[in-house]
Motif scaffolding. Structure first.
Motif, PDB file in Angstrom:
ATOM      1  N   ASP A   1       0.819  -1.211   0.000  1.00 57.17           N
ATOM      2  CA  ASP A   1       0.000   0.000   0.000  1.00 57.17           C
ATOM      3  C   ASP A   1       0.855   1.265   0.000  1.00 57.17           C
ATOM      4  OD1 ASP A   1      -2.378  -1.412   0.021  1.00 57.17           O
ATOM      5  OD2 ASP A   1      -2.458  -1.523   2.211  1.00 57.17           O
ATOM      6  N   SER A   2       2.163   1.102   0.153  1.00 56.53           N
ATOM      7  CA  SER A   2       3.042   2.268   0.174  1.00 56.53           C
ATOM      8  C   SER A   2       3.333   2.752  -1.244  1.00 56.53           C
ATOM      9  CB  SER A   2       4.347   1.939   0.906  1.00 56.53           C
ATOM     10  OG  SER A   2       5.036   0.900   0.225  1.00 56.53           O
ATOM     11  N   ARG A   3       3.849   3.957  -1.318  1.00 56.42           N
ATOM     12  CA  ARG A   3       4.128   4.566  -2.614  1.00 56.42           C
ATOM     13  C   ARG A   3       5.553   5.097  -2.630  1.00 56.42           C
ATOM     14  NH1 ARG A   3      -1.097   5.572  -4.758  1.00 56.42           N
ATOM     15  NH2 ARG A   3      -0.170   6.703  -6.487  1.00 56.42           N
ATOM     16  N   GLY A   4       6.051   5.301  -3.822  1.00 58.76           N
ATOM     17  CA  GLY A   4       7.322   5.988  -3.973  1.00 58.76           C
ATOM     18  C   GLY A   4       7.146   7.487  -3.738  1.00 58.76           C
ATOM     19  N   ASP A   5       8.190   8.234  -4.008  1.00 56.97           N
ATOM     20  CA  ASP A   5       8.159   9.682  -3.825  1.00 56.97           C
ATOM     21  C   ASP A   5       8.151  10.388  -5.174  1.00 56.97           C
ATOM     22  OD1 ASP A   5       8.383   9.188  -1.080  1.00 56.97           O
ATOM     23  OD2 ASP A   5      10.583   9.280  -1.167  1.00 56.97           O
ATOM     24  N   GLN A   6       7.897  11.692  -5.133  1.00 53.63           N
ATOM     25  CA  GLN A   6       8.126  12.510  -6.326  1.00 53.63           C
ATOM     26  C   GLN A   6       9.356  13.359  -6.063  1.00 53.63           C
ATOM     27  OE1 GLN A   6       5.008  14.340  -8.664  1.00 53.63           O
ATOM     28  NE2 GLN A   6       6.093  16.292  -8.638  1.00 53.63           N
ATOM     29  N   ARG A   7      10.319  13.256  -6.953  1.00 56.79           N
ATOM     30  CA  ARG A   7      11.535  14.066  -6.860  1.00 56.79           C
ATOM     31  C   ARG A   7      11.406  15.248  -7.805  1.00 56.79           C
ATOM     32  NH1 ARG A   7      14.217   9.027  -7.761  1.00 56.79           N
ATOM     33  NH2 ARG A   7      15.396   9.967  -9.477  1.00 56.79           N
ATOM     34  N   VAL A   8      11.627  16.433  -7.264  1.00 57.79           N
ATOM     35  CA  VAL A   8      11.482  17.674  -8.033  1.00 57.79           C
ATOM     36  C   VAL A   8      12.865  18.272  -8.243  1.00 57.79           C
ATOM     37  CG1 VAL A   8      10.407  19.939  -8.155  1.00 57.79           C
ATOM     38  CG2 VAL A   8       9.198  18.044  -7.039  1.00 57.79           C
ATOM     39  N   GLU A   9      13.323  18.286  -9.482  1.00 52.99           N
ATOM     40  CA  GLU A   9      14.627  18.850  -9.815  1.00 52.99           C
ATOM     41  C   GLU A   9      14.438  20.298 -10.263  1.00 52.99           C
ATOM     42  OE1 GLU A   9      16.166  16.267 -12.808  1.00 52.99           O
ATOM     43  OE2 GLU A   9      16.570  14.616 -11.400  1.00 52.99           O
ATOM     44  N   LEU A  10      15.083  21.222  -9.575  1.00 52.60           N
ATOM     45  CA  LEU A  10      14.915  22.643  -9.859  1.00 52.60           C
ATOM     46  C   LEU A  10      15.772  23.069 -11.052  1.00 52.60           C
ATOM     47  CD1 LEU A  10      14.987  24.103  -6.229  1.00 52.60           C
ATOM     48  CD2 LEU A  10      13.027  23.273  -7.556  1.00 52.60           C
ATOM     49  N   ALA A  11      15.218  23.953 -11.852  1.00 54.01           N
ATOM     50  CA  ALA A  11      15.943  24.512 -12.998  1.00 54.01           C
ATOM     51  C   ALA A  11      15.681  26.018 -13.021  1.00 54.01           C
ATOM     52  CB  ALA A  11      15.492  23.868 -14.300  1.00 54.01           C
ATOM     53  N   ILE A  12      16.702  26.806 -12.676  1.00 51.80           N
ATOM     54  CA  ILE A  12      16.535  28.259 -12.649  1.00 51.80           C
ATOM     55  C   ILE A  12      16.476  28.780 -14.078  1.00 51.80           C
ATOM     56  CG2 ILE A  12      17.564  30.441 -11.924  1.00 51.80           C
ATOM     57  CD1 ILE A  12      18.926  28.896  -9.649  1.00 51.80           C
ATOM     58  N   THR A  13      15.460  29.556 -14.360  1.00 51.30           N
ATOM     59  CA  THR A  13      15.271  30.103 -15.709  1.00 51.30           C
ATOM     60  C   THR A  13      15.292  31.633 -15.657  1.00 51.30           C
ATOM     61  OG1 THR A  13      12.862  30.085 -15.488  1.00 51.30           O
ATOM     62  CG2 THR A  13      13.876  28.122 -16.399  1.00 51.30           C
ATOM     63  N   THR A  14      15.914  32.216 -16.647  1.00 50.45           N
ATOM     64  CA  THR A  14      15.940  33.679 -16.742  1.00 50.45           C
ATOM     65  C   THR A  14      14.675  34.170 -17.439  1.00 50.45           C
ATOM     66  OG1 THR A  14      17.106  33.570 -18.854  1.00 50.45           O
ATOM     67  CG2 THR A  14      18.452  33.694 -16.843  1.00 50.45           C
ATOM     68  N   PRO A  15      14.319  35.422 -17.266  1.00 46.43           N
ATOM     69  CA  PRO A  15      13.136  35.944 -17.945  1.00 46.43           C
ATOM     70  C   PRO A  15      13.294  35.849 -19.458  1.00 46.43           C
ATOM     71  CG  PRO A  15      13.905  37.462 -16.246  1.00 46.43           C
ATOM     72  CD  PRO A  15      14.956  36.423 -16.411  1.00 46.43           C
ATOM     73  N   PRO A  16      12.174  35.739 -20.184  1.00 47.24           N
ATOM     74  CA  PRO A  16      12.283  35.655 -21.651  1.00 47.24           C
ATOM     75  C   PRO A  16      12.906  36.914 -22.262  1.00 47.24           C
ATOM     76  CG  PRO A  16      10.002  35.962 -20.943  1.00 47.24           C
ATOM     77  CD  PRO A  16      10.783  35.659 -19.716  1.00 47.24           C
ATOM     78  N   LYS A  17      12.809  38.039 -21.547  1.00 47.18           N
ATOM     79  CA  LYS A  17      13.420  39.270 -22.028  1.00 47.18           C
ATOM     80  C   LYS A  17      14.052  39.993 -20.842  1.00 47.18           C
ATOM     81  CE  LYS A  17      12.454  43.591 -24.479  1.00 47.18           C
ATOM     82  NZ  LYS A  17      11.404  44.436 -25.109  1.00 47.18           N
TER      83      LYS A  17
END
Length: 314
Positions: free
Chosen positions: A272-288
């Motif tokens: 009944d257990s579940r795995g996790d969700q891993r969130v990898e961050l990616a810093i993005t600059t503004p489009p302009k």
């Protein structure tokens, strides 16, 4: 069926089990009738590959085919029937044809003279089929099914169209993986003589998702964050397989940093257990890059600049 199963899969007779499995999956993905509804040649390739894989995937049946005991359809060859019949009954008290059975000589008390072995075999196998002592089971049927990523992860019900136009309902268990095979009991080919039908074996091909990917029982997501979110931190909305949740970004976050959402992954098989969700961050600059930001960053670099690659220098 006269097709050589090795030729149907495009592999050598010395191919490994893994090579045979990969060859079948390649043909199933490219030639399945659901993906080629108007292509008779593709359907024929799929049927031939399915029958070949049914035969060769089991080491025992593969060895029997290689020894000439069964043909490409899985049926015993006539020569092997004769040998097996003699082996099973020549040395038992049930042999009504005497000690000379192996040479098909006449036994004085049998009433048979110059007996035709094929007639006896026909009668013998008919009797076994009628009494159930040697009931034959239908061959398994193999199908390939393309499944959306979230249907495989969360479970779903769907229908597949069989080569004869009939439909078959398939329940996709929660947590199913790419390449997994689902067995549907009694949904395969009928058996001769009214025996039990074979099973339907449905191999899943899970399509990629635009956001998520799966690693074991974990779901992995790359999450873009702005420069200010990375520097100042904050709470941002983050997709999960069950819908969006709020995720806290720590101050001073970096690209490649991984945050973990507990129990937001795939349900583990047999648990009944579940795995996790891993969130990898990616810093993005503004489009302009506007003038205010550029001016601020120039001043900041002049007063607070640093070298993040300092330790990489040799």
């Amino acid at each position: 069926m006269n097709t050589d199963p090795y030729a149907a899969l495009g592999v050598a007779k010395t191919a490994s089990d893994d090579e045979i499995r990969k060859a079948y999956r390649k043909i199933a993905r490219s030639s399945h009738p659901d993906l080629n509804p108007d292509d008779a040649d593709a359907e024929a390739r799929f049927k031939a590959a399915s029958a070949a894989y049914d035969l060769l995937r089991d080491p025992e049946t593969r060895a029997r085919f290689d020894r000439g005991e069964i043909d490409a359809s899985g049926a015993e060859t006539h020569a092997h029937q004769q040998r097996r019949y003699y082996r099973d009954f020549a040395d038992t008290g049930d042999n009504p044809y005497g000690e000379a059975f192996g040479g098909w000589q006449r036994h004085d008390a049998s009433g048979f003279d110059d007996v035709d072995p094929s007639d006896i075999f026909a009668q013998f196998f008919h009797q076994r089929g009628r009494t159930g002592g040697g009931e034959l089971r239908g061959m398994d049927a193999r199908y390939a099914l393309e499944v959306p990523f979230l249907d495989a992860v969360k479970g779903a019900r769907t229908r597949i169209t069989l080569p004869d136009g009939a439909a078959l309902e398939v329940r996709i268990p929660e947590g199913s993986a790419d390449g997994q095979t689902i067995r549907l009991r009694g949904k395969g080919h009928p058996a001769p003589g009214g025996g039990r039908p074979g099973d339907a074996l449905v191999t899943l091909a899970v399509t990629p998702h635009p956001l998520f990917r799966r690693e074991g029982d974990d779901i992995v997501l790359t999450l873009p964050v702005t420069i200010d979110e990375a520097i100042l931190g904050g709470r941002v909305e983050t997709p999960t397989i069950e819908g969006p949740v709020m995720l806290t970004i720590p101050k001073g976050a970096n690209s490649g940093q991984t945050l973990r959402l507990r129990n937001r992954g795939v349900k583990k098989r047999g648990s009944d257990s579940r795995g996790d969700q891993r969130v990898e961050l990616a810093i993005t600059t503004p489009p302009k890059i506007d003038p205010d930001l550029a001016e601020f960053m120039e001043k900041w670099r002049r007063d607070h600049g640093y070298d993040p690659r300092k330790r990489m220098k040799t």
